[in-house]
Design a protein around this motif. Structure first.
Motif, PDB file in Angstrom:
ATOM      1  N   ILE A   1       0.714  -1.179  -0.026  1.00  0.00           N
ATOM      2  CA  ILE A   1      -0.108   0.081   0.087  1.00  0.00           C
ATOM      3  C   ILE A   1       0.921   1.095  -0.151  1.00  0.00           C
ATOM      4  O   ILE A   1       0.143   2.287  -0.206  1.00  0.00           O
ATOM      5  CB  ILE A   1      -0.947   0.142   1.149  1.00  0.00           C
ATOM      6  CG1 ILE A   1      -0.088   0.067   2.456  1.00  0.00           C
ATOM      7  CG2 ILE A   1      -1.908  -1.004   0.986  1.00  0.00           C
ATOM      8  CD1 ILE A   1      -1.182   0.340   3.719  1.00  0.00           C
ATOM      9  N   VAL A   2       2.199   1.069   0.044  1.00  0.00           N
ATOM     10  CA  VAL A   2       3.079   2.136   0.277  1.00  0.00           C
ATOM     11  C   VAL A   2       3.307   2.789  -1.077  1.00  0.00           C
ATOM     12  O   VAL A   2       3.870   1.950  -1.877  1.00  0.00           O
ATOM     13  CB  VAL A   2       4.354   2.015   0.967  1.00  0.00           C
ATOM     14  CG1 VAL A   2       5.391   3.322   0.912  1.00  0.00           C
ATOM     15  CG2 VAL A   2       3.907   1.743   2.417  1.00  0.00           C
ATOM     16  N   LEU A   3       2.977   3.981  -1.672  1.00  0.00           N
ATOM     17  CA  LEU A   3       3.096   4.626  -2.629  1.00  0.00           C
ATOM     18  C   LEU A   3       4.543   5.057  -2.856  1.00  0.00           C
ATOM     19  O   LEU A   3       5.263   5.786  -2.254  1.00  0.00           O
ATOM     20  CB  LEU A   3       2.366   5.635  -2.965  1.00  0.00           C
ATOM     21  CG  LEU A   3       0.736   5.428  -3.129  1.00  0.00           C
ATOM     22  CD1 LEU A   3       0.096   6.578  -3.431  1.00  0.00           C
ATOM     23  CD2 LEU A   3       0.460   4.059  -4.016  1.00  0.00           C
TER      24      LEU A   3
ATOM     25  N   VAL B   1      12.262  -3.749  -0.873  1.00  0.00           N
ATOM     26  CA  VAL B   1      11.716  -5.067  -1.045  1.00  0.00           C
ATOM     27  C   VAL B   1      10.165  -4.869  -1.116  1.00  0.00           C
ATOM     28  O   VAL B   1       9.855  -3.969   0.199  1.00  0.00           O
ATOM     29  CB  VAL B   1      12.173  -6.104   0.299  1.00  0.00           C
ATOM     30  CG1 VAL B   1      11.060  -7.008   0.421  1.00  0.00           C
ATOM     31  CG2 VAL B   1      13.481  -6.885  -0.021  1.00  0.00           C
ATOM     32  N   ARG B   2       9.409  -5.235  -1.696  1.00  0.00           N
ATOM     33  CA  ARG B   2       7.877  -4.830  -1.709  1.00  0.00           C
ATOM     34  C   ARG B   2       7.187  -6.258  -1.200  1.00  0.00           C
ATOM     35  O   ARG B   2       7.251  -7.196  -1.871  1.00  0.00           O
ATOM     36  CB  ARG B   2       7.354  -4.575  -2.995  1.00  0.00           C
ATOM     37  CG  ARG B   2       6.159  -3.993  -3.076  1.00  0.00           C
ATOM     38  CD  ARG B   2       5.969  -2.522  -2.412  1.00  0.00           C
ATOM     39  NE  ARG B   2       6.962  -1.430  -3.013  1.00  0.00           N
ATOM     40  CZ  ARG B   2       6.586  -0.264  -2.792  1.00  0.00           C
ATOM     41  NH1 ARG B   2       5.790   0.073  -1.716  1.00  0.00           N
ATOM     42  NH2 ARG B   2       7.261   0.615  -3.505  1.00  0.00           N
ATOM     43  N   TRP B   3       6.583  -6.142  -0.080  1.00  0.00           N
ATOM     44  CA  TRP B   3       6.085  -7.162   0.637  1.00  0.00           C
ATOM     45  C   TRP B   3       4.451  -7.276   0.306  1.00  0.00           C
ATOM     46  O   TRP B   3       3.693  -6.284   0.895  1.00  0.00           O
ATOM     47  CB  TRP B   3       6.263  -7.316   2.184  1.00  0.00           C
ATOM     48  CG  TRP B   3       5.815  -8.631   2.621  1.00  0.00           C
ATOM     49  CD1 TRP B   3       5.287  -9.686   1.952  1.00  0.00           C
ATOM     50  CD2 TRP B   3       5.932  -8.869   4.184  1.00  0.00           C
ATOM     51  NE1 TRP B   3       5.049 -10.766   2.706  1.00  0.00           N
ATOM     52  CE2 TRP B   3       5.402 -10.300   4.125  1.00  0.00           C
ATOM     53  CE3 TRP B   3       6.232  -8.388   5.215  1.00  0.00           C
ATOM     54  CZ2 TRP B   3       5.379 -11.030   5.513  1.00  0.00           C
ATOM     55  CZ3 TRP B   3       6.033  -8.960   6.251  1.00  0.00           C
ATOM     56  CH2 TRP B   3       5.680 -10.500   6.526  1.00  0.00           C
TER      57      TRP B   3
ATOM     58  N   PRO C   1      -4.475   1.946  -4.520  1.00  0.00           N
ATOM     59  CA  PRO C   1      -3.595   1.971  -5.699  1.00  0.00           C
ATOM     60  C   PRO C   1      -2.124   1.620  -5.393  1.00  0.00           C
ATOM     61  O   PRO C   1      -1.877   1.489  -4.303  1.00  0.00           O
ATOM     62  CB  PRO C   1      -3.582   3.578  -5.901  1.00  0.00           C
ATOM     63  CG  PRO C   1      -3.929   4.306  -4.549  1.00  0.00           C
ATOM     64  CD  PRO C   1      -4.967   3.192  -3.893  1.00  0.00           C
ATOM     65  N   TYR C   2      -1.293   1.394  -6.022  1.00  0.00           N
ATOM     66  CA  TYR C   2       0.044   0.774  -6.079  1.00  0.00           C
ATOM     67  C   TYR C   2       0.842   1.593  -6.761  1.00  0.00           C
ATOM     68  O   TYR C   2       0.436   2.015  -7.943  1.00  0.00           O
ATOM     69  CB  TYR C   2       0.213  -0.630  -5.944  1.00  0.00           C
ATOM     70  CG  TYR C   2      -0.169  -1.216  -7.334  1.00  0.00           C
ATOM     71  CD1 TYR C   2       0.896  -1.440  -8.344  1.00  0.00           C
ATOM     72  CD2 TYR C   2      -1.440  -1.595  -7.813  1.00  0.00           C
ATOM     73  CE1 TYR C   2       0.667  -1.770  -9.657  1.00  0.00           C
ATOM     74  CE2 TYR C   2      -1.663  -2.287  -8.878  1.00  0.00           C
ATOM     75  CZ  TYR C   2      -0.625  -2.405  -9.813  1.00  0.00           C
ATOM     76  OH  TYR C   2      -0.900  -2.852 -11.227  1.00  0.00           O
TER      77      TYR C   2
END
Length: 309
Positions: A102-104, A114-116, A126-127
């Motif tokens: 969820i972090v833009l 790293v995207r978890w 949104p992403y």
């Protein structure tokens, strides 16, 4: 010419909201820091600033409130977890920053990201991912293979021992949860007088309700409360919507193989397999440690190649 000095601090920085025992994704983020520290790594939390909201003024207000909370040390952590809060000195150029989906963008301007994927990107929020992000997923339903190429698993399921079956002989009534199913049409069972909504209740309160009621309905198709209801002996039913069949749903939610019905027609399966739920969760809990070990192996190989040699 000025030479940029890059700190070689090799830390894991997990960007996470304050601890909330009722939100599975937040528990995962805090648990990751704890597990990494148990494994001998250096891991820290970084208080998460809101990256989505209603309008600019609302986001700015939340941003200022979060900064104020951090300044006054009101950021909440679990007393049962080893989750130190990072300082700016811990955020070196070699550190690996872990963001939930969820972090833009990359608010910490980290070199190693790293995207978890804790929930399916784009389904509710949104992403915005970087082209050089490394991906992990909490489960198959969270993945976007067209972007990730098929992310490896990283999950840290922990059984909440608050939930247990008191074997009451006089169960009556229904309870339900909405959470991520807020857009689904309501069924008559949860609209009936006396139906109890458990959103935002404590675990102790919910355990008591699960032991009092005969049926639990979840509009959220990916919450552990469905399994906890089954452990308590309550008939657990998920209201369908995202998948066309039980088989497709279970393929994306392996924890739901037993004890949970996908729709009202599936209730007999939920009742007859309810006694298998706790054992399944215990197996998955053990698997989670293995996924954390694999996470360390893969991230070191990607970002700290000399350390993995």
């Amino acid at each position: 010419m000025k030479v940029e000095r890059i700190s070689m601090q090799r830390n894991y920085i997990v960007y996470a909201p304050a601890y909330n025992e009722n939100v599975g994704g937040i528990i995962f983020l805090h648990e990751l820091v704890h597990v990494l520290n148990q494994m001998g790594e250096r891991a820290f939390l970084w208080p998460m600033l809101p990256s989505y909201g209603t309008n600019f003024r609302g986001r700015l207000k939340k941003f200022k409130r979060t900064l104020l909370d951090r300044q006054h040390a009101r950021y909440t952590v679990s007393p049962n977890l080893n989750t130190p809060i990072a300082t700016s000195g811990d955020l070196g150029g070699a550190s690996i920053v872990v963001y939930p989906e969820i972090v833009l963008g990359n608010p910490l301007k980290a070199r190693n990201v790293v995207r978890w994927l804790l929930y399916k990107p784009g389904l509710r929020h949104p992403y915005e991912f970087g082209s050089d992000n490394m991906f992990f997923r909490a489960g198959e339903m969270s993945d976007l293979p067209e972007i990730t190429g098929g992310a490896p698993d990283l999950f840290l399921w922990k059984i909440n021992r608050t939930y247990h079956n008191e074997n009451r002989p006089d169960r009556d009534g229904v309870c339900y949860i909405v959470r991520k199913g807020v857009d689904k049409p309501r069924i008559q069972e949860t609209e009936a007088p006396g139906a109890i909504q458990i959103d935002k209740m404590s675990h102790a309160e919910i355990n008591e309700i699960f032991n009092r009621c005969h049926t639990f309905y979840s509009y959220d198709e990916a919450t552990m409360y469905s399994q906890y209801a089954a452990i308590c002996g309550c008939t657990s039913v998920v209201i369908p919507g995202l998948y066309g069949s039980r088989e497709e749903w279970v393929k994306n939610h392996e924890l739901a193989r037993y004890g949970v019905a996908y729709g009202l027609d599936d209730i007999p399966h939920a009742v007859t397999t309810r006694d298998k739920v706790l054992g399944l969760l215990e197996v998955e809990e053990a698997k989670g440690q293995a996924t954390a070990e694999r996470f360390v192996e893969l991230t070191k190989a990607r970002f700290w190649r000399d350390a993995a040699a």
